[in-house]
Design an enzyme around this catalytic site. Structure first.
Site, mmCIF file in Angstrom:
data_model
loop_
_atom_site.group_PDB
_atom_site.id
_atom_site.type_symbol
_atom_site.label_atom_id
_atom_site.label_comp_id
_atom_site.label_asym_id
_atom_site.label_seq_id
_atom_site.Cartn_x
_atom_site.Cartn_y
_atom_site.Cartn_z
ATOM 1 N N ASP A 92 0.852 -1.180 0.009
ATOM 2 C CA ASP A 92 -0.020 0.186 -0.043
ATOM 3 C C ASP A 92 0.945 1.207 -0.052
ATOM 4 O O ASP A 92 1.667 1.409 0.850
ATOM 5 C CB ASP A 92 -0.869 -0.008 1.273
ATOM 6 C CG ASP A 92 -1.838 1.156 1.367
ATOM 7 O OD1 ASP A 92 -1.788 2.106 0.575
ATOM 8 O OD2 ASP A 92 -2.700 1.100 2.286
ATOM 9 N N ASP A 130 -3.747 2.219 -5.387
ATOM 10 C CA ASP A 130 -2.541 2.424 -4.571
ATOM 11 C C ASP A 130 -2.141 1.056 -3.811
ATOM 12 O O ASP A 130 -1.301 0.705 -3.082
ATOM 13 C CB ASP A 130 -2.314 3.499 -3.680
ATOM 14 C CG ASP A 130 -2.999 3.536 -2.462
ATOM 15 O OD1 ASP A 130 -3.996 2.952 -2.245
ATOM 16 O OD2 ASP A 130 -2.287 3.995 -1.434
ATOM 17 N N GLU A 131 -3.407 0.105 -3.840
ATOM 18 C CA GLU A 131 -2.982 -1.057 -2.761
ATOM 19 C C GLU A 131 -3.558 -2.324 -3.524
ATOM 20 O O GLU A 131 -4.177 -2.549 -4.381
ATOM 21 C CB GLU A 131 -3.560 -1.017 -1.487
ATOM 22 C CG GLU A 131 -4.873 -0.995 -1.503
ATOM 23 C CD GLU A 131 -5.767 -0.925 -0.094
ATOM 24 O OE1 GLU A 131 -5.559 -1.624 0.639
ATOM 25 O OE2 GLU A 131 -6.235 0.244 0.054
HETATM 26 N N1 DCP Z 1 -8.834 8.388 -1.006
HETATM 27 C C1 DCP Z 1 -10.083 9.116 -1.119
HETATM 28 N N2 DCP Z 1 -10.954 9.245 -0.211
HETATM 29 C C2 DCP Z 1 -10.652 8.446 0.874
HETATM 30 C C3 DCP Z 1 -9.864 7.604 0.859
HETATM 31 C C4 DCP Z 1 -8.727 7.468 -0.240
HETATM 32 O O1 DCP Z 1 -9.815 9.784 -2.318
HETATM 33 N N3 DCP Z 1 -11.731 8.404 1.769
HETATM 34 C C5 DCP Z 1 -7.609 8.321 -2.284
HETATM 35 C C6 DCP Z 1 -6.605 9.154 -1.773
HETATM 36 C C7 DCP Z 1 -5.523 8.340 -1.303
HETATM 37 C C8 DCP Z 1 -5.814 7.064 -1.930
HETATM 38 O O2 DCP Z 1 -7.260 6.852 -2.072
HETATM 39 O O3 DCP Z 1 -4.213 8.712 -1.372
HETATM 40 C C9 DCP Z 1 -5.378 5.719 -1.363
HETATM 41 O O4 DCP Z 1 -5.969 5.458 -0.193
HETATM 42 P P1 DCP Z 1 -5.271 4.899 1.355
HETATM 43 O O5 DCP Z 1 -6.464 4.609 2.102
HETATM 44 O O6 DCP Z 1 -4.101 3.833 0.878
HETATM 45 O O7 DCP Z 1 -4.469 6.357 1.825
HETATM 46 P P2 DCP Z 1 -2.973 6.764 1.578
HETATM 47 O O8 DCP Z 1 -2.510 6.240 0.431
HETATM 48 O O9 DCP Z 1 -3.569 8.334 1.010
HETATM 49 O O10 DCP Z 1 -2.481 7.121 2.860
HETATM 50 P P3 DCP Z 1 -1.895 5.765 3.574
HETATM 51 O O11 DCP Z 1 -0.338 6.263 4.003
HETATM 52 O O12 DCP Z 1 -2.627 5.732 4.599
HETATM 53 O O13 DCP Z 1 -2.101 4.508 2.987
HETATM 54 MG MG MG Z 2 -2.098 3.945 0.530
#
Ligand code: DCP
Ligand code: MG
Length: 367
Positions: A12, A107-108
């Site tokens: 992720d 992203d995961e």
């Molecule tokens: N995303 C979004 N709305 C949300 C959750 C996520 O638009 N409620 C989008 C933005 C994030 C991406 O999806 O960058 C990936 O979600 P993640 O939950 O993996 O969060 P991040 O990658 O941003 O942070 P982390 O380091 O916690 O994985």
């Molecule tokens: Mg992420």
């Protein structure tokens, strides 16, 4: 027969959208960055850089609140084209290691590397290699979790974010799970967590003590699964998905028709079916295509695209009627009609395209 223990990775990326912005705009590195809608337009935070998270900013929070918590944060609009391209790069890196890749979002993904890695140590080396390749090709960091099942691999990747790597071997699973707060268990949302907490259930060990039967009584089928998770049992396979390119419905008519009203009724019916499927999949699509086959078998299509996408029949119908008008005339009869939505976009993207509309950037394009 004794089944071989599996090796599952969960990878992720860290603060995905925000890290990409910091990569592309070095002036924002080391600073609080929020990606999302603008505060005056009731937008929400898609994600925040770890610098901004220290102030309590998180995904799905109204931008207005985020700005109050962290006034220094810079708020940037999402650039989905770029995020999607990076997503393709990382998925390609995964697919070089194994065909068993199950993406969960841009992203995961889960990877089942049982066939490549004989042990969790080898799987860990593989995860390191994948992280190295991601860094080399995208200058982004990813966190990795390695375990014998999906649930634990996902928990592991979250355990030392950002830029973390965590292994949970089978012999350590029960200690780990016993201390795990109930909110971290898959499927335990706010409501279930509150219910459990009101009974004094705080962590995995309490879930185990509560026993399968009581959990089932309280939460139904889901309670059984929760109990198994608490015991470290999760045999869900990694399910690779074929990338879907479009959602469409078409019908070959029993007899050729010339009547415009009848055609419109059929389009209405088809677009409702497409809507149903899109809603089921939780997606929309940027491009709407009408397909017409004449009684002579000649096939014509017309398409229209717009940034905020199409999901409901109501959104599709005015465009379908216009395109139909441009195609049909009294001289030709129709033997097939079809409605296709393509250029598929995820719910997050859809939400944002609808929320962050700044007219200069997001004008409807008509093809
Ligand atoms: N995303 C979004 N709305 C949300 C959750 C996520 O638009 N409620 C989008 C933005 C994030 C991406 O999806 O960058 C990936 O979600 P993640 O939950 O993996 O969060 P991040 O990658 O941003 O942070 P982390 O380091 O916690 O994985
Ligand atoms: Mg992420």
């Amino acid at each position: 027969m004794h089944e071989r223990i599996r090796a599952i990775l969960h990878i992720d990326l860290d603060a995905f959208y925000a890290s990409i912005e910091q990569r592309d705009y070095p002036e924002y590195r080391g600073k609080p960055v929020i990606v999302g809608g603008s505060p005056d337009r009731r937008g929400v935070v898609a994600t925040a850089s770890y610098e901004a998270r220290r102030y309590g900013v998180h995904s799905a929070m109204p931008c207005r609140t985020a700005q109050r918590l962290c006034p220094n944060a810079v708020i940037l609009p999402a650039r989905f084209e770029v995020y999607r391209a990076v997503s393709q790069q990382i998925m390609a890196i995964f697919r070089k290691q194994t065909a068993l890749v199950e993406p969960l979002s841009l992203d995961e993904a889960y990877l089942d590397v049982t066939d490549t890695a004989q042990t969790l140590d080898e799987a860990t080396r593989l995860a390191r290699e994948i992280r190295r390749q991601i860094w080399e090709q995208t200058q982004l960091t990813a966190s990795a979790g390695i375990s014998y099942c999906k649930f634990l691999a996902k928990i592991a990747s979250d355990a030392h974010k950002p830029d973390g790597l965590t292994v949970i071997p089978q012999e350590e699973a029960s200690v780990f799970l016993e201390a795990l707060p109930i909110e971290k268990f898959l499927g335990v949302g706010k409501v279930t967590a509150a219910k459990l907490r009101s009974l004094g259930i705080q962590t995995g060990v309490d879930l185990k003590h509560m026993g399968e039967e009581r959990l089932r009584d309280m939460l139904g089928k889901h309670g059984g699964q929760l109990y198994r998770f608490a015991c470290g049992e999760d045999d869900r396979p990694v399910e690779p998905v074929r990338e879907r390119k479009s959602v469409g419905k078409e019908v070959t008519l029993e007899r050729d028709i010339r009547d415009r009203d009848e055609m419109e009724r059929i389009l209405e019916h088809l677009s409702l079916q497409v809507e149903h499927r899109l809603v089921e999949l939780g997606i929309a699509g940027k491009t709407l295509t009408i397909k017409v086959r004449w009684s002579t078998f000649e096939l014509v299509t017309r398409a229209v695209s717009r940034t905020k996408g199409f999901q409901s029949a109501q959104e599709m119908l005015p465009f379908l009627r216009t395109m139909l008008s441009g195609l049909v005339n009294d001289k030709r009869a129709v033997r097939l009609l079809g409605v296709i939505v393509s250029g598929l976009i995820s719910p997050d993207e859809m939400r944002h395209a609808r929320q962050i509309v700044t007219p200069s950037l997001w004008q409807d394009e008509h093809v």
